[in-house]
Write a protein that holds these residues in place. Structure first.
Motif, PDB file in Angstrom:
ATOM      1  N   LEU A 341       0.836  -1.202   0.000  1.00 56.19           N
ATOM      2  CA  LEU A 341       0.000   0.000   0.000  1.00 56.19           C
ATOM      3  C   LEU A 341       0.874   1.256   0.000  1.00 56.19           C
ATOM      4  CD1 LEU A 341      -3.063   0.377   0.091  1.00 56.19           C
ATOM      5  CD2 LEU A 341      -2.852   0.800   2.526  1.00 56.19           C
ATOM      6  N   ASN A 342       1.896   1.254   0.835  1.00 52.24           N
ATOM      7  CA  ASN A 342       2.812   2.405   0.873  1.00 52.24           C
ATOM      8  C   ASN A 342       3.498   2.586  -0.474  1.00 52.24           C
ATOM      9  OD1 ASN A 342       2.520   3.447   3.405  1.00 52.24           O
ATOM     10  ND2 ASN A 342       4.107   2.192   4.334  1.00 52.24           N
ATOM     11  N   ALA A 343       3.921   1.449  -1.077  1.00 51.78           N
ATOM     12  CA  ALA A 343       4.608   1.533  -2.369  1.00 51.78           C
ATOM     13  C   ALA A 343       3.672   2.144  -3.405  1.00 51.78           C
ATOM     14  CB  ALA A 343       5.061   0.138  -2.796  1.00 51.78           C
ATOM     15  N   THR A 370      10.089  -3.356  -3.920  1.00 47.31           N
ATOM     16  CA  THR A 370      10.726  -2.149  -4.467  1.00 47.31           C
ATOM     17  C   THR A 370       9.721  -1.392  -5.331  1.00 47.31           C
ATOM     18  OG1 THR A 370      12.810  -3.327  -4.573  1.00 47.31           O
ATOM     19  CG2 THR A 370      12.680  -1.317  -5.863  1.00 47.31           C
ATOM     20  N   ASP A 371       9.657  -0.089  -5.116  1.00 51.10           N
ATOM     21  CA  ASP A 371       8.779   0.704  -5.997  1.00 51.10           C
ATOM     22  C   ASP A 371       9.605   1.760  -6.711  1.00 51.10           C
ATOM     23  OD1 ASP A 371       8.714   3.403  -4.590  1.00 51.10           O
ATOM     24  OD2 ASP A 371       8.093   2.103  -2.943  1.00 51.10           O
ATOM     25  N   ASP A 372       9.038   2.294  -7.810  1.00 53.21           N
ATOM     26  CA  ASP A 372       9.746   3.383  -8.493  1.00 53.21           C
ATOM     27  C   ASP A 372       9.006   4.697  -8.247  1.00 53.21           C
ATOM     28  OD1 ASP A 372       7.536   2.935  -9.991  1.00 53.21           O
ATOM     29  OD2 ASP A 372       8.569   2.627 -11.901  1.00 53.21           O
ATOM     30  N   SER A 383      12.563   9.017  10.493  1.00 49.22           N
ATOM     31  CA  SER A 383      11.365   9.028  11.347  1.00 49.22           C
ATOM     32  C   SER A 383      10.303   8.018  10.955  1.00 49.22           C
ATOM     33  CB  SER A 383      10.717  10.423  11.293  1.00 49.22           C
ATOM     34  OG  SER A 383      11.658  11.397  11.516  1.00 49.22           O
ATOM     35  N   ILE A 384      10.498   7.291   9.833  1.00 51.64           N
ATOM     36  CA  ILE A 384       9.363   6.500   9.327  1.00 51.64           C
ATOM     37  C   ILE A 384       8.876   5.411  10.274  1.00 51.64           C
ATOM     38  CG2 ILE A 384       9.664   6.898   6.845  1.00 51.64           C
ATOM     39  CD1 ILE A 384      11.228   4.303   6.704  1.00 51.64           C
ATOM     40  N   PHE A 385       9.719   4.972  11.208  1.00 49.46           N
ATOM     41  CA  PHE A 385       9.246   3.926  12.126  1.00 49.46           C
ATOM     42  C   PHE A 385       8.640   4.504  13.406  1.00 49.46           C
ATOM     43  CE2 PHE A 385      12.718   1.575   9.831  1.00 49.46           C
ATOM     44  CZ  PHE A 385      11.848   0.907   8.996  1.00 49.46           C
ATOM     45  N   PHE A 389       4.067   9.070  12.596  1.00 56.08           N
ATOM     46  CA  PHE A 389       4.799   9.912  11.641  1.00 56.08           C
ATOM     47  C   PHE A 389       4.233   9.653  10.245  1.00 56.08           C
ATOM     48  CE2 PHE A 389       7.831  10.386   8.238  1.00 56.08           C
ATOM     49  CZ  PHE A 389       8.242  11.702   8.412  1.00 56.08           C
ATOM     50  N   THR A 390       3.776  10.700   9.587  1.00 54.82           N
ATOM     51  CA  THR A 390       3.253  10.537   8.226  1.00 54.82           C
ATOM     52  C   THR A 390       3.531  11.795   7.421  1.00 54.82           C
ATOM     53  OG1 THR A 390       1.284  10.058   6.924  1.00 54.82           O
ATOM     54  CG2 THR A 390       0.924  11.342   8.900  1.00 54.82           C
ATOM     55  N   THR A 391       3.675  11.616   6.094  1.00 56.66           N
ATOM     56  CA  THR A 391       3.813  12.796   5.241  1.00 56.66           C
ATOM     57  C   THR A 391       2.590  12.915   4.351  1.00 56.66           C
ATOM     58  OG1 THR A 391       4.985  11.428   3.637  1.00 56.66           O
ATOM     59  CG2 THR A 391       6.346  12.711   5.154  1.00 56.66           C
ATOM     60  N   LYS A 392       1.604  12.038   4.606  1.00 56.57           N
ATOM     61  CA  LYS A 392       0.396  12.033   3.747  1.00 56.57           C
ATOM     62  C   LYS A 392      -0.735  12.786   4.432  1.00 56.57           C
ATOM     63  CE  LYS A 392       1.932   7.490   2.437  1.00 56.57           C
ATOM     64  NZ  LYS A 392       1.765   6.070   2.711  1.00 56.57           N
ATOM     65  N   PRO A 393      -1.536  13.515   3.639  1.00 52.97           N
ATOM     66  CA  PRO A 393      -2.609  14.295   4.263  1.00 52.97           C
ATOM     67  C   PRO A 393      -3.594  13.420   5.045  1.00 52.97           C
ATOM     68  CG  PRO A 393      -2.546  14.616   1.858  1.00 52.97           C
ATOM     69  CD  PRO A 393      -1.453  13.677   2.186  1.00 52.97           C
ATOM     70  N   GLY A 395      -2.822  10.191   6.074  1.00 57.55           N
ATOM     71  CA  GLY A 395      -2.104   9.033   6.646  1.00 57.55           C
ATOM     72  C   GLY A 395      -2.287   8.949   8.154  1.00 57.55           C
ATOM     73  N   THR A 396      -2.080   7.751   8.695  1.00 59.72           N
ATOM     74  CA  THR A 396      -2.152   7.600  10.157  1.00 59.72           C
ATOM     75  C   THR A 396      -0.743   7.509  10.742  1.00 59.72           C
ATOM     76  OG1 THR A 396      -2.194   5.198   9.965  1.00 59.72           O
ATOM     77  CG2 THR A 396      -4.328   6.312  10.090  1.00 59.72           C
ATOM     78  N   GLY A 397       0.208   7.179   9.893  1.00 65.02           N
ATOM     79  CA  GLY A 397       1.582   7.031  10.390  1.00 65.02           C
ATOM     80  C   GLY A 397       1.770   5.784  11.236  1.00 65.02           C
ATOM     81  N   LEU A 398       0.890   4.809  11.061  1.00 69.76           N
ATOM     82  CA  LEU A 398       1.022   3.586  11.874  1.00 69.76           C
ATOM     83  C   LEU A 398       1.446   2.369  11.057  1.00 69.76           C
ATOM     84  CD1 LEU A 398      -2.053   3.962  14.233  1.00 69.76           C
ATOM     85  CD2 LEU A 398       0.341   3.957  14.894  1.00 69.76           C
ATOM     86  N   GLY A 399       1.303   2.463   9.716  1.00 67.42           N
ATOM     87  CA  GLY A 399       1.571   1.293   8.862  1.00 67.42           C
ATOM     88  C   GLY A 399       2.952   0.693   9.091  1.00 67.42           C
ATOM     89  N   LEU A 400       3.982   1.524   8.966  1.00 70.10           N
ATOM     90  CA  LEU A 400       5.341   0.987   9.104  1.00 70.10           C
ATOM     91  C   LEU A 400       5.672   0.619  10.554  1.00 70.10           C
ATOM     92  CD1 LEU A 400       7.523   3.105   6.657  1.00 70.10           C
ATOM     93  CD2 LEU A 400       6.754   0.751   6.415  1.00 70.10           C
ATOM     94  N   SER A 401       5.050   1.331  11.512  1.00 66.61           N
ATOM     95  CA  SER A 401       5.288   0.967  12.919  1.00 66.61           C
ATOM     96  C   SER A 401       4.768  -0.439  13.174  1.00 66.61           C
ATOM     97  CB  SER A 401       4.568   1.926  13.859  1.00 66.61           C
ATOM     98  OG  SER A 401       4.922   3.227  13.560  1.00 66.61           O
TER      99      SER A 401
END
Ligand code: ADP
Length: 439
Positions: A341-343, A370-372, A383-385, A389-393, A395-401
């Motif tokens: 989903l992030n990719a 891998t994504d392009d 900070s991604i973990f 933390f999110t850079t998306k309007p 986003g929840t910032g929990l996916g990678l955590s």
């Protein structure tokens, strides 16, 4: 002055007060024992207990006791403990000079006391302080001996001692030089040790602070998880009731739009709560032996049909067959789904996601996504973990955590490599298990 964090500065101050207390106690004990025993010895040989040398010694003992009493009163009140230590140790050098003077000056056996003062100055004042104190000791000793040599000072005790005035100048200089060298050598060596101890102590303080912060975070996290759990059920009842209402009541278009907004936001809230719970209290996994290529292919197939991917992203698969791991299927699906989903969200418009499944030595099975897409800056990567933390309007910032904590629970690590504008690769390796018999 160095800008220290407030807690480190206060610990340093506390540490200095503690050391000063010990120094004051040691000074009193030392005075009582050393000068007391010298007086007892001198009484045996001196003509009168009121001989001038002895009188000075009595005076010295009395003033050291008086100064120690003053120091005790002041210790709780002084704001600058470092300056206070400089004053105390500076006065100690003067006292040592006086002791040397009354016990024979050039021939005194007490010149080693300078070294004692230098050693404890390095424990309290470190390199700079101990060098300054060495300088002070050297200057005073030189002054004492030269004054005696020139006949300005007359030593008190000379029973079997050597007077500087009788010695030759070379010998006097030699003794002064040796004493100065001794002072600086001791200052250098003892401050080296003291600096090392200070560094370790600072690291220890930093670690203590870190542990305290983590404990606090854990307590807050536990509270938040409890709260999220309590929100989950009422939220589900509310969403269900609103859905029933929507289906049973005829609404005009404006009200229908508002109802849609309520349901959409309730959905968002519910997915946030569920994601947070997944991160804070991951369910215990049901471990089973799974064939990675099949399990990964299943999730990828589902993803290819999802709206976030369909028709926009092409997926390249490079799966090595025959790799088995012990893992909960739901965990694997969750990890892959979040990475995919992030990719896809990193790809603006059309793009490609490549998924690789390969073995590494000695016994690992690795998955790489891998994504392009847009890639990440170094600051973002740091900070991604972090939870939230999110850079998306939206986003929840929990996916990678979540991914990170699941992968860690399998004794593995999520690796990331990314270049801004070029794309990102996430990968992790699991412990490879022998295929089940008959597979
Ligand atoms: P969210 O997706 O809700 O923002 P995540 O924890 O999944 O939360 O991701 C945190 C941040 O990591 C994202 O906001 C994004 O900036 C960055 N990120 C994650 N995966 C990628 C990727 N494949 N490419 C670029 N940035 C990514």
């Amino acid at each position: 002055m160095q800008n220290l964090p407030v807690h480190t500065a206060s610990k340093r101050d506390e540490d200095m007060r503690f050391k000063l207390k010990w120094l004051m106690l040691a000074r009193v004990l030392f005075t009582t024992l050393l000068l007391g025993s010298t007086i007892v010895l001198q009484l045996g040989v001196a003509a009168s207990p009121l001989a001038p040398g002895l009188l000075v010694l009595y005076g010295l003992i009395a003033s050291i006791f008086f100064m120690s009493f003053l120091y005790t009163l002041l210790l709780g009140r002084v704001a600058n403990t470092v300056a206070f230590a400089y004053v105390q140790i500076g006065l100690d050098t003067v006292i040592v000079s006086l002791v040397i003077y009354v016990t024979g000056n050039y021939s005194s056996i007490f010149s080693f006391l300078y070294l004692v003062v230098i050693i404890y100055s390095s424990m309290l004042l470190y390199r700079k302080g101990s060098m300054l104190i060495s300088l002070l000791c050297s200057a005073q000793y030189t002054l004492l001996v030269i004054s005696e040599y020139r006949g300005v000072l007359k030593p008190f005790e000379l029973e079997d001692g050597l007077a500087a005035g009788n010695g030759d100048l070379n010998q006097v200089f030699y003794k002064i030089l040796i004493t100065i060298f001794g002072c600086f050598a001791v200052a250098f060596l003892s401050s080296l040790l003291a600096e090392q101890a200070r560094k370790s102590r600072k690291e220890l303080w930093a670690m203590e602070d870190q542990v305290r912060r983590v404990e606090k975070m854990a307590a807050v996290g536990e509270m938040a998880a409890g709260l999220a759990h309590e929100i989950k059920n009422p939220l589900a009842s509310m969403t269900g009731s609103i859905q029933i209402l929507r289906d049973g009541v005829h609404l005009d278009p404006d009200h229908a739009r508002l109802m849609h907004i309520v349901l959409r936001e309730a959905d968002r809230l519910s997915s946030l709560v569920n994601n947070f719970l997944l991160f804070a209290r991951p369910p215990a996994g049901k471990i089973e032996r799974i064939a990675l290529d099949k399990a990964v292919a299943e999730t990828v197939e589902l993803f290819e049909r999802d709206a976030s991917c369909r028709g926009r992203i092409s997926i390249q698969k490079d799966f090595k067959a025959g790799l088995f791991v012990d893992m909960d299927q739901v965990h694997l699906r969750q990890v892959l789904w979040n990475l995919l989903l992030n990719a896809s969200e990193a790809i603006n418009g059309r793009g490609t996601i490549a998924i690789r499944l390969y073995p590494t030595k000695p016994n690992r099975a690795c998955i790489e996504v891998t994504d392009d897409g847009c890639g990440m800056s170094n600051d973002t990567i740091k900070s991604i973990f972090d939870p939230f933390f999110t850079t998306k309007p939206n986003g929840t910032g929990l996916g990678l955590s979540i991914v990170h904590s699941i992968i860690e629970s399998y004794d593995s690590r999520l690796e990331v490599g990314s270049r801004q504008g070029a794309g990102t690769t996430f990968s992790f390796c699991l412990k490879r298990i022998d295929p089940p018999t008959g597979a």
